[in-house]
Write an enzyme that holds these catalytic residues in place. Structure first.
Site, mmCIF file in Angstrom:
data_model
loop_
_atom_site.group_PDB
_atom_site.id
_atom_site.type_symbol
_atom_site.label_atom_id
_atom_site.label_comp_id
_atom_site.label_asym_id
_atom_site.label_seq_id
_atom_site.Cartn_x
_atom_site.Cartn_y
_atom_site.Cartn_z
ATOM 1 N N GLY A 365 12.419 -13.058 3.918
ATOM 2 C CA GLY A 365 13.845 -12.715 3.909
ATOM 3 C C GLY A 365 14.339 -12.492 2.486
ATOM 4 C CD GLU A 389 -12.580 3.738 -9.126
ATOM 5 O OE1 GLU A 389 -13.351 4.024 -8.211
ATOM 6 O OE2 GLU A 389 -12.958 3.595 -10.298
HETATM 7 C C1 LIG Z 1 -2.060 2.059 -13.319
HETATM 8 C C2 LIG Z 1 -3.092 3.141 -13.333
HETATM 9 C C3 LIG Z 1 -4.325 2.901 -13.911
HETATM 10 C C4 LIG Z 1 -5.299 3.914 -13.966
HETATM 11 N N1 LIG Z 1 -6.462 3.691 -14.620
HETATM 12 C C5 LIG Z 1 -7.288 4.746 -14.858
HETATM 13 C C6 LIG Z 1 -8.412 4.598 -15.745
HETATM 14 O O1 LIG Z 1 -8.683 3.505 -16.247
HETATM 15 N N2 LIG Z 1 -9.151 5.686 -16.017
HETATM 16 C C7 LIG Z 1 -8.875 6.913 -15.469
HETATM 17 O O2 LIG Z 1 -9.594 7.861 -15.776
HETATM 18 N N3 LIG Z 1 -7.830 7.078 -14.627
HETATM 19 C C8 LIG Z 1 -7.024 6.032 -14.307
HETATM 20 N N4 LIG Z 1 -5.933 6.202 -13.478
HETATM 21 C C9 LIG Z 1 -5.669 7.538 -12.926
HETATM 22 C C10 LIG Z 1 -5.749 7.621 -11.408
HETATM 23 O O3 LIG Z 1 -7.098 7.608 -10.995
HETATM 24 C C11 LIG Z 1 -4.988 8.908 -10.989
HETATM 25 O O4 LIG Z 1 -3.618 8.619 -11.133
HETATM 26 C C12 LIG Z 1 -5.292 9.317 -9.559
HETATM 27 O O5 LIG Z 1 -6.602 9.806 -9.476
HETATM 28 C C13 LIG Z 1 -4.323 10.395 -9.042
HETATM 29 O O6 LIG Z 1 -4.181 11.451 -9.956
HETATM 30 P P1 LIG Z 1 -2.703 11.971 -10.348
HETATM 31 O O7 LIG Z 1 -1.923 10.775 -10.747
HETATM 32 O O8 LIG Z 1 -2.833 13.064 -11.305
HETATM 33 O O9 LIG Z 1 -2.066 12.488 -8.981
HETATM 34 P P2 LIG Z 1 -2.217 13.971 -8.374
HETATM 35 O O10 LIG Z 1 -3.642 14.353 -8.293
HETATM 36 O O11 LIG Z 1 -1.285 14.879 -9.074
HETATM 37 O O12 LIG Z 1 -1.682 13.727 -6.897
HETATM 38 C C14 LIG Z 1 -0.283 13.697 -6.567
HETATM 39 C C15 LIG Z 1 -0.160 13.595 -5.047
HETATM 40 O O13 LIG Z 1 -0.745 14.771 -4.441
HETATM 41 C C16 LIG Z 1 -1.724 14.389 -3.496
HETATM 42 N N5 LIG Z 1 -2.831 15.361 -3.489
HETATM 43 C C17 LIG Z 1 -3.467 15.929 -4.559
HETATM 44 N N6 LIG Z 1 -4.433 16.762 -4.153
HETATM 45 C C18 LIG Z 1 -4.434 16.727 -2.793
HETATM 46 C C19 LIG Z 1 -5.183 17.363 -1.770
HETATM 47 N N7 LIG Z 1 -6.170 18.205 -2.065
HETATM 48 N N8 LIG Z 1 -4.890 17.102 -0.466
HETATM 49 C C20 LIG Z 1 -3.891 16.221 -0.155
HETATM 50 N N9 LIG Z 1 -3.137 15.591 -1.064
HETATM 51 C C21 LIG Z 1 -3.389 15.822 -2.359
HETATM 52 C C22 LIG Z 1 -2.220 13.029 -3.982
HETATM 53 O O14 LIG Z 1 -2.847 12.304 -2.937
HETATM 54 C C23 LIG Z 1 -0.930 12.404 -4.459
HETATM 55 O O15 LIG Z 1 -0.229 11.872 -3.365
HETATM 56 C C24 LIG Z 1 -5.003 5.184 -13.380
HETATM 57 C C25 LIG Z 1 -3.749 5.401 -12.773
HETATM 58 C C26 LIG Z 1 -2.802 4.417 -12.759
HETATM 59 C C27 LIG Z 1 -1.458 4.709 -12.139
#
Ligand SMILES: Cc1cc2nc3c(=O)[nH]c(=O)nc-3n(C[C@H](O)[C@H](O)[C@H](O)COP(=O)(O)OP(=O)(O)OC[C@H]3O[C@@H](n4cnc5c(N)ncnc54)[C@H](O)[C@@H]3O)c2cc1C
Length: 409
Positions: A365, A389
């Site tokens: 709550g 990931e």
């Molecule tokens: C706190 C944090 C720690 C991290 N640590 C690391 C790290 O140590 N090293 C590292 O390399 N990266 C790291 N990352 C990066 C993380 O892996 C990426 O943020 C993630 O892979 C998503 O990429 P993006 O943020 O560019 O989102 P985008 O790829 O731009 O996606 C945006 C939205 O579009 C959707 N989308 C994109 N393509 C498709 C598709 N083909 N079909 C359907 N939906 C889709 C996604 O699911 C999401 O909802 C970290 C991120 C965060 C937030």
């Protein structure tokens, strides 16, 4: 090959209880403070190093456990303590795995100890793959590494983002394109040693959750690293590139894409286990609260509306753990993921953590909505699991492609 088991052996139980003790006595009490401070909890990492939890030995022991349950068990316990602090403790391990998996023996021996430092002078490491325009679409990576043959050096230029421990790490593992025509098949990983000129931290992100974990941009401006910093070595890279070029030629020169990031399949259950830890933590708080909080003259758990929620929460957490353990066992046993079982486990566990932590707030709550109780932090933390990931959508894409054999877009 070890048989799949749903029970930890005596040695694993001992390790689990030891980790649980550390999570309960050291991590959980520090969680609220470091969440507010939004800084790397160096003293907690140091404590973990002192008792041997923050070390290559411990990580490698769990990683090579033949039952496959070492890493998921460790992740669940540490993240049960607190997700932000636990990520600060295991973030280095995620970078070290990149070296363990692809590096030569000499590279493993040289760089992994420098990633951890020692109990009197702890260090962290960062794995830098994501870029502003290459998140899910890894193949679009723009960071380039060019070989300078005369000096036997690689010159790296580009901007990485979202790097856990980015800029504060002693050792950075950087993924860069050595042949953009080949998409993700043209990527290679490099060690950037401590103090290398040209590597700088960009923006440090202020986040929704896991705020005790440092996340930042990493800018690489004419970074020069010795040839020996290419993970796996040049000969192996040249052979791999030659094979990829042959394949691309056979496919009519089409750029090789890998938006699905299938290569991470084996490491995904570990993230699923982190999510199980956070979900279990929130469920336990909610169960205890529901037993003791009285309204209308009886504990709120006496209402089916509350008790059934708890029943569903526990059922989903147990199901998530089973998927995680199955995938971890498959990975260590060298079994092929014929139904993308690694992605399945990460998808289900991370969605479960988001759902369960939201339900925990509801059960508490008004108290659940305040920072007096930990479930609102756990809910903020849980949101990361469906993003890093590989997002939930990307996991579904990997599963759908694996099941159908079709290039589903
Ligand atoms: C706190 C944090 C720690 C991290 N640590 C690391 C790290 O140590 N090293 C590292 O390399 N990266 C790291 N990352 C990066 C993380 O892996 C990426 O943020 C993630 O892979 C998503 O990429 P993006 O943020 O560019 O989102 P985008 O790829 O731009 O996606 C945006 C939205 O579009 C959707 N989308 C994109 N393509 C498709 C598709 N083909 N079909 C359907 N939906 C889709 C996604 O699911 C999401 O909802 C970290 C991120 C965060 C937030």
């Amino acid at each position: 090959m070890a048989e799949f088991t749903m029970e930890l052996n005596d040695e694993q139980k001992e390790v689990r209880d030891w980790l649980h003790g550390f999570a309960a006595d050291v991590i959980r009490p520090a969680a609220a403070e470091w969440d507010e401070r939004e800084e790397t909890p160096w003293p907690v990492i140091q404590e973990a190093a002192k008792v041997g939890i923050y070390s290559l030995d411990f990580y490698a022991q769990q990683y090579f456990d033949p039952t496959g349950l070492g890493i998921p068990m460790a992740m669940e316990e540490l993240f049960w303590g607190d997700a932000g602090i636990a990520l600060s403790i295991v973030g280095t391990g995620l970078a070290a795995v990149g070296v363990l998996a692809n590096g030569t023996e000499e590279q493993i021996g040289t760089w992994i100890p420098q990633m951890y430092g020692d109990a009197t002078d702890v260090k962290v490491a960062a794995f830098c793959s994501s870029e502003p325009d290459a998140g899910s679409d890894v193949a679009s990576m723009r960071t380039r590494a060019v070989y300078d043959e005369a000096n036997d050096e690689w010159v790296i230029n580009g901007t990485k983002t979202w790097a856990t421990n980015g800029g504060i790490a002693n050792v950075h593992v950087v993924v860069a394109s050595v042949d953009p025509e080949l998409g993700s098949k043209g990527h290679a990983s490099f060690i950037v040693p401590p103090g290398t000129r040209g590597l700088a931290q960009g923006q440090k992100f202020k986040k929704h959750g896991i705020r005790a974990s440092h996340t930042a941009e990493v800018v690489l401006d004419d970074v020069r690293v010795p040839g020996s910093c290419l993970l796996g070595g040049k000969e192996k890279l040249d052979e791999r590139l030659a094979r990829a070029r042959e394949k691309a030629k056979a496919a009519g020169g089409e750029r090789v894409k890998n938006a699905a990031m299938a290569t991470f399949e084996a490491s995904r259950p570990a993230v699923g286990a982190m999510a199980v830890g956070t979900a279990r933590a929130a469920y336990e708080v909610a169960l205890e609260y529901a037993r003791t909080r009285e309204q209308f003259g009886r504990p709120i758990i006496d209402n089916q509306g509350v008790a059934f929620q708890l029943a569903d929460m526990r059922t989903q957490i147990d199901a998530a753990r089973l998927l995680v353990w199955r995938a971890s066992w498959m990975a260590i046993s060298g079994k092929r993921f014929t139904a993308a079982e690694g992605s399945m486990s990460k998808l289900f566990a991370s969605e479960t953590a988001k759902k369960v932590t939201a339900q925990a707030i509801q059960i508490l709550g008004g108290n659940g909505y305040t920072r007096e109780y930990p479930v609102e932090r756990m809910h903020r933390d849980a949101a990361i699991y469906t993003i890093f990931e590989g997002t939930s959508e990307i996991q579904r894409l990997v599963i759908a492609r694996t099941l159908s054999g079709m290039p589903i877009r």
